[in-house]
Design a protein around this motif. Sequence first.
Motif, PDB file in Angstrom:
ATOM      1  N   UNK A 115      36.044  38.167  57.872  1.00  0.00           N
ATOM      2  CA  UNK A 115      36.432  38.762  56.587  1.00  0.00           C
ATOM      3  C   UNK A 115      36.058  40.245  56.587  1.00  0.00           C
ATOM      4  N   UNK A 116      36.981  41.156  56.962  1.00  0.00           N
ATOM      5  CA  UNK A 116      36.718  42.590  56.852  1.00  0.00           C
ATOM      6  C   UNK A 116      36.932  43.054  55.408  1.00  0.00           C
ATOM      7  N   UNK A 117      36.202  44.105  54.997  1.00  0.00           N
ATOM      8  CA  UNK A 117      36.344  44.628  53.634  1.00  0.00           C
ATOM      9  C   UNK A 117      36.065  46.116  53.621  1.00  0.00           C
ATOM     10  N   UNK A 118      36.440  46.762  52.518  1.00  0.00           N
ATOM     11  CA  UNK A 118      36.189  48.198  52.313  1.00  0.00           C
ATOM     12  C   UNK A 118      35.472  48.356  50.986  1.00  0.00           C
ATOM     13  N   UNK A 119      34.241  48.867  51.044  1.00  0.00           N
ATOM     14  CA  UNK A 119      33.426  49.067  49.836  1.00  0.00           C
ATOM     15  C   UNK A 119      33.580  50.522  49.399  1.00  0.00           C
ATOM     16  N   UNK A 120      33.995  50.764  48.162  1.00  0.00           N
ATOM     17  CA  UNK A 120      34.354  52.103  47.695  1.00  0.00           C
ATOM     18  C   UNK A 120      33.551  52.496  46.457  1.00  0.00           C
ATOM     19  N   UNK A 121      33.500  53.808  46.206  1.00  0.00           N
ATOM     20  CA  UNK A 121      32.831  54.322  45.010  1.00  0.00           C
ATOM     21  C   UNK A 121      31.403  54.749  45.282  1.00  0.00           C
ATOM     22  N   UNK A 122      30.688  55.067  44.178  1.00  0.00           N
ATOM     23  CA  UNK A 122      29.287  55.466  44.291  1.00  0.00           C
ATOM     24  C   UNK A 122      28.456  54.338  44.877  1.00  0.00           C
ATOM     25  N   UNK A 123      27.508  54.725  45.694  1.00  0.00           N
ATOM     26  CA  UNK A 123      26.592  53.793  46.343  1.00  0.00           C
ATOM     27  C   UNK A 123      27.339  52.760  47.177  1.00  0.00           C
ATOM     28  N   UNK A 124      28.476  53.137  47.710  1.00  0.00           N
ATOM     29  CA  UNK A 124      29.224  52.229  48.580  1.00  0.00           C
ATOM     30  C   UNK A 124      28.795  52.433  50.020  1.00  0.00           C
ATOM     31  N   UNK A 125      29.178  51.486  50.866  1.00  0.00           N
ATOM     32  CA  UNK A 125      28.816  51.584  52.280  1.00  0.00           C
ATOM     33  C   UNK A 125      30.044  51.728  53.180  1.00  0.00           C
ATOM     34  N   UNK A 126      31.228  51.836  52.543  1.00  0.00           N
ATOM     35  CA  UNK A 126      32.446  51.987  53.350  1.00  0.00           C
ATOM     36  C   UNK A 126      32.869  50.661  53.951  1.00  0.00           C
ATOM     37  N   UNK A 127      33.075  50.646  55.262  1.00  0.00           N
ATOM     38  CA  UNK A 127      33.530  49.428  55.918  1.00  0.00           C
ATOM     39  C   UNK A 127      32.450  48.362  56.000  1.00  0.00           C
ATOM     40  N   UNK A 128      32.857  47.123  55.804  1.00  0.00           N
ATOM     41  CA  UNK A 128      31.939  45.984  55.907  1.00  0.00           C
ATOM     42  C   UNK A 128      32.714  44.802  56.478  1.00  0.00           C
ATOM     43  N   UNK A 129      32.012  43.789  56.915  1.00  0.00           N
ATOM     44  CA  UNK A 129      32.692  42.616  57.431  1.00  0.00           C
ATOM     45  C   UNK A 129      31.751  41.418  57.389  1.00  0.00           C
TER      46      UNK A 129
END
Length: 451
Positions: free
Chosen positions: A313-327
């Motif tokens: 399950x790849x994901x994209x974390x966006x906005x303040x205090x985000x980490x960008x790419x995740x999986x």
Amino acid sequence: MLIAMAIAIVSFHQPPILPLESFLFQVELRFPKLIGAEAERLAVTAKRRAKQGAFDPQITLGTESLRYNSASTRGKASAGVSNELGIEVATPQGLKLATGRSWNAGSVKSPDSATGSDGSYFLYAKLPLARGGGINEKLVGLAQARLAEPAATLNLAGLRQNTLLEASLTYFEWSGAVQKLQIARKLLDVGIFRATGLQKELAKGLQAAITLTEAEAEVERRRANFIKAQRDLDKATLKLSKFTWDGSDLFKLSPAPLRQPELLAESALAEALQRARDLRPELQLIALQTESTRLEGKLAQNDLRPAVDLVFSPSADLGNKSVGGAYKFGVTASIPLYQNDARGRREEALQKEQKFTREAELLQRTIELEVRDANSAIQRSQERFIAAQERYAKTKKVEEGELKLFQAGLGTLFLVNQREQATAEAGSLLIDIQVEYEQAQAAFLAASMSF
């Protein structure tokens, strides 16, 4: 009295004819059993559609508000909100796919739920590598539902042939009863006419009283036979009424004349056998049942394998205090210690398949024998009809000769009555053979799927 009865009988008129083709058309159009079978076929289609629903995409939406005692700040209340929106679908091959967005605010309870201010957008895939891969219970259920659709159509075709055959056999029984009643009526008319003549001759002193008594006794015997023939016709008419749903009153109709038996063309038997092998629904139903059982066996064989699922399950974390790419990536496994369920289902499927194979062999032989038997009945009825025709011609000739002797004072009324009865019996036999011939023709058509 005898003259009045004779006039009442002779006043009979021929009612309108109900042809076999028109009768069978109405049966096919309105017979409740056939209509019900069509409804059942549509119900099977609806069931197949329901099975397809197992693979329909689903929208998921969830929101959760929490107030709890946090382990990191024990004694101080924490609060958070978690939200998720997604679309998920399961494929027939066992692959599960999903995509969506999750966004959370506040002090979420689980670290896995933390997202940036704009949320996290994800894809999800779960792939079975062993058990459930390529075949699974839902896929087998859908495949069997799809096989049930042609099976329902075949059941309808078989029911149609059987219904039209039964209706045809009953129609010819009715036709034979009508013609036998005509013979009985004619015989009674002759008896009444002769008794009336003898009564006049007795009044003139030209006949003995015993002769008139014998003639009147014969009239009563023939009247009893006529009533019996009328009852047979009533019975046949009521039996045939089971197939009439168009408002027809069979008591006001008459059947088409019975045909004289004729042999089939030389190529008819071979063509009928081939047509029966190709089109008889019973054979095709056995093939569909065998295929359905094989699917159960394949599923049971697959269930013997361990459950090993790959999750990514790849994901994209966006906005303040985000980490960008995740999986998220992982493998889950489940290995059964005993496999009695799958082994038992596999063995059951194998034995059922063997059973269907043997049934198909027997059914092929049975169908061939049905066609050959109907062909034999047609041939023998034609041969019997020729012999019965010769018998009728000779008994009629003897009857006419005996009547001339009686009229010349050289014979007896008893022998005249006997000769007339023999002629009537020979005529009834001709009708019976014609009925058998027509019924054999109907059986031949049904056996070769030719209705």
